[in-house]
Write a protein that holds these residues in place. Structure first.
Motif, short mmCIF file in Angstrom:
data_model
loop_
_atom_site.label_atom_id
_atom_site.label_comp_id
_atom_site.label_asym_id
_atom_site.label_seq_id
_atom_site.Cartn_x
_atom_site.Cartn_y
_atom_site.Cartn_z
N ARG A 1 0.82 -1.20 0.00
CA ARG A 1 0.00 0.00 0.00
C ARG A 1 0.86 1.25 0.00
NH1 ARG A 1 -2.92 1.81 3.90
NH2 ARG A 1 -1.95 0.64 5.58
N LEU A 2 0.33 2.30 -0.61
CA LEU A 2 0.96 3.62 -0.55
C LEU A 2 0.53 4.34 0.72
CD1 LEU A 2 0.52 4.81 -4.25
CD2 LEU A 2 2.70 4.31 -3.12
N GLY B 1 2.69 8.66 10.77
CA GLY B 1 3.79 9.38 11.42
C GLY B 1 5.13 9.06 10.81
N SER B 2 5.34 7.77 10.48
CA SER B 2 6.60 7.35 9.85
C SER B 2 6.37 6.02 9.16
CB SER B 2 7.72 7.21 10.91
OG SER B 2 7.37 6.21 11.85
N ASN B 3 7.25 5.70 8.24
CA ASN B 3 7.15 4.43 7.50
C ASN B 3 8.36 3.58 7.87
OD1 ASN B 3 6.49 2.42 5.72
ND2 ASN B 3 7.17 3.54 3.89
N GLU C 1 7.23 14.45 0.96
CA GLU C 1 6.35 15.22 0.09
C GLU C 1 5.59 14.34 -0.89
OE1 GLU C 1 8.68 18.11 -1.90
OE2 GLU C 1 9.12 19.27 -0.10
N ALA C 2 5.96 13.07 -0.99
CA ALA C 2 5.36 12.18 -1.98
C ALA C 2 4.99 10.85 -1.33
CB ALA C 2 6.32 11.96 -3.15
N PRO C 3 3.98 10.17 -1.87
CA PRO C 3 3.61 8.86 -1.34
C PRO C 3 4.75 7.86 -1.50
CG PRO C 3 1.92 9.72 -2.82
CD PRO C 3 3.13 10.59 -2.98
N GLU C 4 4.77 6.89 -0.62
CA GLU C 4 5.75 5.81 -0.72
C GLU C 4 5.09 4.51 -0.29
OE1 GLU C 4 7.89 6.43 3.64
OE2 GLU C 4 8.77 7.37 1.87
N ASN C 5 5.63 3.39 -0.76
CA ASN C 5 5.09 2.09 -0.40
C ASN C 5 5.48 1.72 1.01
OD1 ASN C 5 5.73 1.74 -3.65
ND2 ASN C 5 3.82 0.78 -2.99
N LEU C 6 4.55 1.08 1.72
CA LEU C 6 4.85 0.59 3.05
C LEU C 6 6.00 -0.39 3.00
CD1 LEU C 6 1.34 -0.03 4.67
CD2 LEU C 6 3.13 1.45 5.56
#
Length: 433
Positions: A40-41, A431-433, A48-53
């Motif tokens: 999931r994103l 909050g964080s990935n 600033e941009a989506p990232e994958n879990l």
């Protein structure tokens, strides 16, 4: 969401495939030891941009439970996949690209068809929203596929090709005929203008900031190319409009990116590539945000989108957008025409709904939503799209569910209650990935 509202007025049980094996809520998909689907994103508050879990998916293609189910929506399916006679649900075809892993997990057998399993549920009412993927894959690939208009043999299609409208009509007619064969009523939905979604509207055509010195240095690098265009024009190989269109000229301030446009006149005989700068009619795909401005091999002089033109897959050009629009219009005319021939089928104009969303959609509660991609915490509750820029988020699907309900109530003189949109989450920040 629709089934929940149906149940309030006497509707029966509604079954759909389980994904309880997604134990860490990561999403993604595994074929044995091979990951074949991204997690999931999420939007990390520090990014600033989506990232994958981060993590390895726990969903195995082979671990599904055979159907059929009441929900026969298959992610990624094109119209002709719905009536594919055999193999679309065969796990042996996943690695080959001939089977859909999501249908594999839910098909009644490896030889089942989607429409066959749907009919096996003996439906009394249905919704059918198929056809977007017949143009979406072409669009999201930046036009890498082929417009197959005039070629009705879908067996030779690549995954990114645009489906021939003639083939679409025959297939859609078959789907409706099967769904209504037992006397079922239903609602069909038109196909949205896919190029209006945030995947194509988030990155501006001119995302490159330059100072005057850097712009001059880049222009020096393209001087030979620009001179070659003048030669091509003087030899009547291109007209003046194309000569000017292809010129690369950077200035101080915000600049377009340089791209490869395969629809330009082939000047390879002069040693000239098909370069030009983007215009406001070009659509840079969302995934290019991680490419533009990066260097090739760490070389500071080789900058993607600037000194190194972006390849075709990163931009949907105006010509390619026109192909998508033409096919979408043809499909929607077919959908409306076929539905009009059956008094038991209503039509939801999802295309009009999506167009309203672009400019701001006011729902029943007075809340206004837009298609603007996530731009900060102040707008997160107003955005109806998920972080991939293509699919709605849960709140967006609630809006769509209400649009179906309004269509059902109006056409069939029903009284289904609406969903409360704000019960469902919009964009979420971790909050964080």
């Amino acid at each position: 969401m629709l089934s929940q509202q149906f149940s309030l007025v006497g509707g029966g049980s509604f079954t759909q495939p389980s994904y309880a094996d997604d134990v860490d809520n990561l999403g993604g998909l595994m074929l044995g030891a091979t990951q074949i689907g991204d997690t999931r994103l999420v939007l990390d508050a520090s990014d600033e941009a989506p990232e994958n879990l981060v993590g390895t998916p726990t969903i195995q293609v082979s671990a599904g439970t055979p159907g059929p189910y009441n929900n026969m929506g298959i992610p990624g399916a094109k119209s002709f996949h719905i009536v594919a006679p055999t193999g679309y649900g065969d796990i042996g075809g996943v690695a080959l690209g001939t089977a859909n892993p999501y249908f594999v997990r839910m098909a009644s057998s490896s030889s089942a068809s989607v429409i066959g399993d749907a009919i096996a549920m003996n439906p009394t009412f249905f919704t059918c929203w198929i056809g977007a993927n017949d143009v979406l894959a072409y669009a999201t690939s930046g036009g890498l596929g082929v417009d197959r208009t005039g070629d009705s043999d879908v067996t030779g299609y690549d995954s990114n090709d645009i489906t021939d409208p003639g083939a679409f009509e025959n297939i859609y007619s078959t789907i409706l005929g099967a769904l209504t064969s037992g006397g079922a009523k239903g609602v069909v939905a038109t196909i949205p203008s896919v190029t209006s979604i945030p995947y194509f509207t988030t990155i501006p055509y001119n995302p490159v900031p330059l100072d005057a010195t850097t712009a001059a240095q880049l222009n020096a690098g393209y001087a030979a190319y620009n001179g070659g265009l003048d030669l091509a024009f003087s030899n009547n190989l291109i007209n003046n409009a194309e000569r000017l269109q292809r010129k690369v000229n950077f200035t101080a301030g915000q600049n377009p990116v340089v791209i490869v446009d395969n629809d330009l006149t082939d000047l390879s005989g002069l040693g000239l590539p098909s370069y030009r700068m983007t215009t406001s009619q070009d659509l840079i795909v969302l995934t290019a945000r991680g490419i533009i401005g990066t260097t090739v091999g760490g070389d500071p002089t080789m900058i993607n989108g600037v000194s190194v033109p972006l390849e075709n897959q990163w931009v949907l050009t105006e010509t390619e957008t026109d192909r998508v629009a033409t096919a979408t219009t043809a499909y929607n005319n077919i959908i409306v025409s076929l539905a009009a021939a059956n008094d038991d089928i209503a039509v939801l104009d999802a295309n009009a709904l999506m167009n309203q969303l672009v400019y701001g959609l006011r729902i029943e509660t007075g809340q206004i939503y837009t298609a603007d991609y996530f731009s900060g915490i102040t707008t997160e509750g107003q955005v109806l799209f998920s972080l991939d820029g293509v699919h709605p988020n849960a709140r967006g699907y609630a809006v769509i569910a209400n649009a179906f309900i309004n269509t059902i109530n109006g056409y069939f003189n029903a009284n289904l209650p609406l969903k409360y949109v704000n019960d469902y989450p919009g964009t979420q920040i971790v909050g964080s990935n």
